[in-house]
Motif scaffolding. Structure first.
Motif, mmCIF file in Angstrom:
data_model
loop_
_atom_site.group_PDB
_atom_site.id
_atom_site.type_symbol
_atom_site.label_atom_id
_atom_site.label_comp_id
_atom_site.label_asym_id
_atom_site.label_seq_id
_atom_site.Cartn_x
_atom_site.Cartn_y
_atom_site.Cartn_z
ATOM 1 N N ARG A 123 -50.595 -17.414 23.558
ATOM 2 C CA ARG A 123 -51.347 -16.579 22.619
ATOM 3 C C ARG A 123 -52.153 -15.585 23.440
ATOM 4 O O ARG A 123 -53.015 -15.968 24.233
ATOM 5 N N GLN A 124 -51.849 -14.299 23.256
ATOM 6 C CA GLN A 124 -52.379 -13.294 24.173
ATOM 7 C C GLN A 124 -53.899 -13.239 24.191
ATOM 8 O O GLN A 124 -54.507 -13.184 25.266
ATOM 9 N N HIS A 125 -54.560 -13.270 23.037
ATOM 10 C CA HIS A 125 -56.009 -13.104 23.016
ATOM 11 C C HIS A 125 -56.703 -14.287 23.694
ATOM 12 O O HIS A 125 -57.717 -14.109 24.383
ATOM 13 N N GLN A 126 -56.181 -15.483 23.497
ATOM 14 C CA GLN A 126 -56.781 -16.645 24.150
ATOM 15 C C GLN A 126 -56.557 -16.580 25.657
ATOM 16 O O GLN A 126 -57.451 -16.888 26.443
ATOM 17 N N ARG A 160 -52.168 -6.256 25.954
ATOM 18 C CA ARG A 160 -50.986 -5.424 25.788
ATOM 19 C C ARG A 160 -50.839 -5.017 24.328
ATOM 20 O O ARG A 160 -50.822 -5.867 23.443
ATOM 21 N N MET A 161 -50.721 -3.716 24.114
ATOM 22 C CA MET A 161 -50.591 -3.168 22.768
ATOM 23 C C MET A 161 -49.120 -2.860 22.494
ATOM 24 O O MET A 161 -48.341 -2.603 23.414
ATOM 25 N N GLY A 162 -48.764 -2.876 21.218
ATOM 26 C CA GLY A 162 -47.389 -2.550 20.837
ATOM 27 C C GLY A 162 -47.158 -1.056 20.836
ATOM 28 O O GLY A 162 -46.829 -0.469 19.804
ATOM 29 N N VAL A 163 -47.328 -0.418 21.999
ATOM 30 C CA VAL A 163 -47.212 1.031 22.128
ATOM 31 C C VAL A 163 -46.368 1.353 23.353
ATOM 32 O O VAL A 163 -46.030 0.480 24.158
ATOM 33 N N ASP A 164 -46.033 2.614 23.481
ATOM 34 C CA ASP A 164 -45.246 3.065 24.631
ATOM 35 C C ASP A 164 -46.202 3.353 25.783
ATOM 36 O O ASP A 164 -46.638 4.484 25.985
ATOM 37 N N ASP A 165 -46.538 2.307 26.529
ATOM 38 C CA ASP A 165 -47.506 2.447 27.612
ATOM 39 C C ASP A 165 -47.197 1.406 28.683
ATOM 40 O O ASP A 165 -46.431 0.464 28.454
ATOM 41 N N VAL A 166 -47.801 1.600 29.866
ATOM 42 C CA VAL A 166 -47.600 0.649 30.956
ATOM 43 C C VAL A 166 -48.907 -0.064 31.261
ATOM 44 O O VAL A 166 -49.996 0.483 31.027
ATOM 45 N N TYR A 167 -48.789 -1.283 31.784
ATOM 46 C CA TYR A 167 -49.954 -2.115 32.061
ATOM 47 C C TYR A 167 -49.773 -2.812 33.406
ATOM 48 O O TYR A 167 -48.656 -3.165 33.803
ATOM 49 N N PRO A 168 -50.894 -3.064 34.112
ATOM 50 C CA PRO A 168 -50.815 -3.875 35.326
ATOM 51 C C PRO A 168 -50.724 -5.352 34.960
ATOM 52 O O PRO A 168 -51.038 -5.726 33.821
ATOM 53 N N PRO A 169 -50.325 -6.206 35.873
ATOM 54 C CA PRO A 169 -50.339 -7.649 35.591
ATOM 55 C C PRO A 169 -51.768 -8.171 35.567
ATOM 56 O O PRO A 169 -52.716 -7.467 35.933
ATOM 57 N N ALA A 170 -51.925 -9.403 35.124
ATOM 58 C CA ALA A 170 -53.230 -10.064 35.262
ATOM 59 C C ALA A 170 -53.463 -10.296 36.755
ATOM 60 O O ALA A 170 -52.583 -10.807 37.460
ATOM 61 N N THR A 171 -54.646 -9.896 37.253
ATOM 62 C CA THR A 171 -54.894 -9.976 38.691
ATOM 63 C C THR A 171 -56.233 -10.634 38.974
ATOM 64 O O THR A 171 -57.162 -10.564 38.174
ATOM 65 N N ILE A 172 -56.308 -11.270 40.156
ATOM 66 C CA ILE A 172 -57.566 -11.794 40.659
ATOM 67 C C ILE A 172 -57.735 -11.291 42.087
ATOM 68 O O ILE A 172 -56.813 -11.385 42.905
ATOM 69 N N GLY A 188 -52.947 -3.803 16.572
ATOM 70 C CA GLY A 188 -51.848 -3.216 17.325
ATOM 71 C C GLY A 188 -51.497 -3.949 18.596
ATOM 72 O O GLY A 188 -50.567 -3.558 19.314
ATOM 73 N N SER A 189 -52.231 -5.008 18.933
ATOM 74 C CA SER A 189 -51.947 -5.764 20.158
ATOM 75 C C SER A 189 -50.947 -6.881 19.865
ATOM 76 O O SER A 189 -50.897 -7.429 18.764
ATOM 77 N N PHE A 190 -50.145 -7.212 20.880
ATOM 78 C CA PHE A 190 -49.207 -8.319 20.750
ATOM 79 C C PHE A 190 -49.978 -9.624 20.564
ATOM 80 O O PHE A 190 -50.981 -9.872 21.240
ATOM 81 N N LEU A 191 -49.518 -10.462 19.645
ATOM 82 C CA LEU A 191 -50.165 -11.752 19.440
ATOM 83 C C LEU A 191 -49.729 -12.758 20.497
ATOM 84 O O LEU A 191 -50.495 -13.654 20.850
ATOM 85 N N THR A 192 -48.510 -12.612 20.997
ATOM 86 C CA THR A 192 -47.995 -13.544 22.006
ATOM 87 C C THR A 192 -47.442 -12.768 23.184
ATOM 88 O O THR A 192 -47.015 -11.613 23.064
ATOM 89 N N ILE A 193 -47.460 -13.416 24.348
ATOM 90 C CA ILE A 193 -46.898 -12.833 25.571
ATOM 91 C C ILE A 193 -46.004 -13.866 26.241
ATOM 92 O O ILE A 193 -46.147 -15.068 26.044
ATOM 93 N N ARG A 194 -45.084 -13.372 27.057
ATOM 94 C CA ARG A 194 -44.182 -14.229 27.840
ATOM 95 C C ARG A 194 -44.583 -14.130 29.304
ATOM 96 O O ARG A 194 -44.915 -13.050 29.793
ATOM 97 N N THR A 195 -44.589 -15.231 30.003
ATOM 98 C CA THR A 195 -45.058 -15.259 31.396
ATOM 99 C C THR A 195 -43.896 -15.173 32.373
ATOM 100 O O THR A 195 -42.758 -15.508 32.051
ATOM 101 N N GLU A 212 -45.682 -10.178 29.818
ATOM 102 C CA GLU A 212 -45.210 -9.075 28.988
ATOM 103 C C GLU A 212 -45.378 -9.440 27.524
ATOM 104 O O GLU A 212 -45.338 -10.616 27.143
ATOM 105 N N GLY A 213 -45.599 -8.427 26.676
ATOM 106 C CA GLY A 213 -45.742 -8.654 25.249
ATOM 107 C C GLY A 213 -44.423 -9.028 24.606
ATOM 108 O O GLY A 213 -43.354 -8.629 25.076
ATOM 109 N N ILE A 214 -44.503 -9.804 23.535
ATOM 110 C CA ILE A 214 -43.308 -10.216 22.797
ATOM 111 C C ILE A 214 -43.231 -9.381 21.527
ATOM 112 O O ILE A 214 -44.100 -9.459 20.655
#
Length: 827
Positions: free
Chosen positions: A573-576, A591-603, A627-634, A617-619
């Motif tokens: 669940r992306q928000h959690q 990650r939003m359901g739009v035509d855009d690029v994002y960096p990975p989660a980083t530390i 407009g944000s993805f509710l779920t992501i794939r790792t 990545e968004g599902i």
């Protein structure tokens, strides 16, 4: 009234009508209504009908304005009326109705306005005026109520409408109240204002000009002149009391619309809050001011579903003021917020303030966080006493929680405040209760900070460590429940002294090094000894330390060489996930359901010169209202040098790419402690945010497309965290009252009830019921982990462990279950 008085009133009203003094005539009619002098309505009506058409229109304007302002009861309630409104509101209301009837019956031009006024008043309950409202609907001369004008102010702040452009309203007509009523804090200000210094309205008007990111020199100069007129201490006391009410619910409910949500601050009043917050940077600092500012930051950054943080600008204004103050209380509050907040923009301001303070003091950021930690009145580790008359107030801290108790002269202890103390020492009682709340908040923040020390490579001399950690009245309550390496030897605190794990007191020179103990740098025998020592002495650690999971490099990771697939192919669940990542010090973008690029989660790990990445990545097809993805794939976990260019990938998937390619570092080159801690974080993200950990996803979610994953996770192989949970449960079961009904079998805790036998998965907490392994859905309540009174746990923070134990307790006594949702499944 006597007949001569009525006659005098009518004579005076007639003279005003003849002179064309409509404003004074309007006031006389209003006075007559308030004083109950409308008995001879026929004569008054005759006076009105005698007016010329021009004067009738002017009187109509004045009367409607005064009528609406009074009927709204804002002037009456907050002392702004010049009228003598000593009557109760109910009788006043009846007299206003009489006046309205007189106005409509006597002035022909007013007879069609009744419905218009009601429509306008109704719109005044809007947070923002609807777009379909046309300015022309506010007919020239029809003065709206205070509620409409406050809605107009909100709309102007939000949409840019200018009040002067609607219905010909003047600035005076819009701004006769300095604040919008309807919020607890603004109601308090408006109620107190008539009794305060004459410069207060000017200072509040000045606060309403706080529209920039931070105050200019000219803004501060004008503010200081007004502060000096009123008195700095007076300003401090008033502003702190008002700001402390900002988080209280609205006193007047509104209709929220057009992207406005319940819980948002009135945008007009919010500017004044920012200005008042800035004022605290120009008056003497007190503990109360730092406390209320810190609370305001947290309140304003608390997210409203679908709208985001409540008010970022107000939060940032409070951070500015905390940064401008130079006392220990404000510095401690900044340090606490730095460990608690996850909102990136405000956190950046806080970190910048702490870095600047560190440079000014000639110390490191870590040192000033340690040195600025307040004790909140504690005089020894976890303990404080304050004598109030014949009663002693006791604050004690145990297992990360502060409690306030009271002891009378006979030595008896009670949790309730004695009546005599409540009567004779109200301020002290209030301060003690505030200290208890502050202690609880700070302990949670310091626990987070201490856990982050694993990756900071911090060490101290024994003397400095004792002063800042072991013997600190507040921090010592956490420090003494952890294990430390003193001059290379594992040590713990028991029987009021620091001892080695074989029970020998530590005797070391003041300059020997001290480090936080971590299992990756211990051999297996020492780790077992540490766990046994904690259990033997009944110590509950503030977070997993002795039982901390250790992640070693696997053969599969040696094969992939530069990346790990250990936590790939999970559905989260992306928000959690985003909230957990921020809490653990990772940077991530939703990650939003739009035509855009994002960096990975980083530390970022500056102490090691490294950056860790977790690719997600968004599902598609699963997007929320925002407009944000509710779920992501790792996907993969990688490591790069700290200054390497950032990877980017499309929101909905595809390969990550760098602008200037830099190869990832081989996993074998990553230090064991760093690899273990980063993988542990990711294991936490998956363990908490996976849909397989959520019983409400048993049907596979939308379209059932995640059914296979949910089944595989909910009842599959145990992760490292779950393996640790299994080890802990193995040691705990013999101590439980239901021990003879429980047993561990592979991935499950088996529980024998009266009605059925149950298998609880040690990873997800999901339950299967014998004889045919049917699924039993029990949804835990949201919030903190379930309370397990009387059950010893060696560490805090594992909600799933607490949930499994609470489910086991419930199912062992399944004959006593009364919840119909559970009983229906057991039939």
């Amino acid at each position: 009234m006597t007949a001569p008085q009525v006659s005098h009133r009518l004579e005076f009203v007639s003279r005003l009508a003849a002179e064309g003094n409509t404003y004074r005539l309007a006031r006389e009619l209003m006075d007559a209504a308030v004083q109950g002098e409308l008995d001879d309505r026929q004569q008054l009506s005759g006076v009105l009908l005698s007016l010329s058409e021009f004067n009738a229109a002017k009187l109509r304007n004045d009367m409607i304005w005064l009528y609406q302002a009074t009927v709204s009861q804002q002037w009456v309630r907050y002392g702004w009326s010049e009228l003598d409104c000593r009557n109760n509101e109910q009788s006043l209301w009846g007299r206003m109705v009489q006046l309205r009837e007189l106005l409509i019956s006597s002035l022909p031009s007013c007879r069609s306005l009744d419905g218009q006024l009601k429509k306008i008043d109704d719109m005044g309950q809007s947070f923002i005026l609807p777009h379909e409202y046309k300015p022309g609907e506010l007919a020239a001369g029809v003065m709206p109520s205070v509620s409409f004008l406050t809605a107009l102010r909100r709309t102007e702040r939000t949409d840019g409408w200018k009040p002067e452009g609607i219905g010909g309203l003047s600035s005076d007509q819009v701004n006769f109240l300095v604040l919008n009523p309807g919020e607890a804090w603004s109601d308090r200000v408006l109620a107190e204002l008539p009794r305060l210094h004459k410069s207060w309205p000017l200072l509040l008007q000045h606060a309403l000009t706080a529209t920039s990111a931070r105050p200019t020199a000219e803004w501060r100069r004008k503010a200081q002149a007004l502060i000096d007129e009123i008195g700095p201490e007076t300003v401090l006391t008033a502003v702190v009391s008002w700001i402390g009410l900002v988080e209280q619910p609205r006193s007047v409910p509104l209709i929220y619309n057009k992207n406005a949500h319940p819980g948002m601050l009135d945008p007009y009043n919010a500017v004044a809050v920012r200005g008042l917050v800035w004022l605290l940077a120009q008056v003497p600092e007190k503990v109360d001011s730092a406390r209320v500012l810190g609370r305001l930051v947290e309140f304003c950054l608390r997210k409203i579903p679908g709208a985001g943080p409540r008010d970022i600008k107000v939060a940032n204004a409070a951070v500015y003021t905390l940064s401008a103050l130079e006392g220990e209380a404000s510095l401690g509050e900044l340090a606490r917020l730095s460990a608690r907040l996850t909102f990136k923009a405000t956190l950046k301001l806080i970190n910048g303030a702490l870095e600047s303070r560190a440079q000014a003091m000639g110390r490191t950021r870590e040192e000033i966080e340690e040195l600025s930690l307040p004790s909140y009145g504690l005089t020894s580790v976890g303990h404080a006493e304050l004598t109030l008359g014949d009663t002693t107030a006791l604050i004690s801290v145990s297992d990360g929680k502060a409690t306030l108790t009271w002891r009378n002269k006979n030595g008896r202890t009670a949790k309730a405040v004695p009546a005599t103390v409540r009567r004779d020492h109200p301020d002290e009682v209030k301060a003690l209760r505030a200290s208890v709340k502050d202690i609880d908040k700070m302990l949670a923040a310091q626990s987070t900070r201490l856990e982050r020390l694993f990756l900071s490579r911090r060490s101290w001399t024994l003397a400095a460590w004792r002063d800042r950690y072991a013997d600190h009245p507040l921090l010592g309550t956490l420090t003494q429940r952890l294990l430390w390496n003193i001059d290379g030897q594992p040590c713990g605190y028991v029987d009021d002294q620091w001892c080695s794990l074989d029970g020998k007191p530590i005797e070391a020179a003041p300059d020997v090094p001290v480090e936080l103990w971590h299992p990756t740098i211990q051999d297996a025998g020492d780790v077992v000894a540490a766990r046994n020592w904690l259990q033997r002495h009944g110590i509950t650690q503030p977070f997993k330390q002795a039982h901390r999971e250790v992640y070693r490099l696997t053969d599969a990771e040696r094969q992939t060489h530069a990346y790990s697939n250990r936590f790939a192919a999970h559905i989260l669940r992306q928000h959690q996930f985003n909230a957990l990542a921020a809490k653990r010090g990772w940077r991530n973008q939703l990650r939003m359901g739009v035509d855009d690029v994002y960096p990975p989660a980083t530390i970022e790990l500056p102490a090691w010169g490294l950056r860790g990445e977790y690719w997600v990545e968004g599902i598609g097809g699963d997007v929320g209202q925002s407009g944000s993805f509710l779920t992501i794939r790792t996907d993969q976990i990688r490591f790069y040098p700290l200054g390497a260019p950032q990877n980017y990938a499309h929101a909905s998937g595809g390969a990550y790419e760098m602008p200037e390619r830099v190869e990832p570092l081989p996993l074998e080159e990553i230090p064991d402690l760093v690899l273990s801690e980063v993988l542990r974080d990711v294991d936490l993200f998956v363990g908490v945010a996976s849909i397989g950990n959520d019983p409400t996803w048993q049907d596979g979610g939308p379209g059932g497309r995640f059914q296979h994953y949910w089944n595989a996770y909910a009842f599959g192989d145990l992760s490292h965290t779950a393996q640790t949970r299994k080890e802990v449960l193995t040691g705990l079961l013999p101590r439980l009252s239901i021990a003879d009904q429980c047993g561990i079998d592979g991935r499950f805790l088996n529980v024998r009830g009266t009605l059925r036998t149950y298998r609880i998965h040690l990873g997800s907490g999901s339950i299967l019921v014998s004889p045919n392994d049917s699924y039993l859905c029990i949804v835990p309540l949201p919030g903190n982990a379930p309370a397990l009174h009387g059950t010893y746990l060696p560490f805090e923070g594992d909600r799933t462990l607490a949930t499994i134990l609470s489910k086991a307790m419930l199912l062992a006594h399944d004959h006593a279950i009364v919840d119909p949702a559970i009983l229906h499944q057991l039939k």
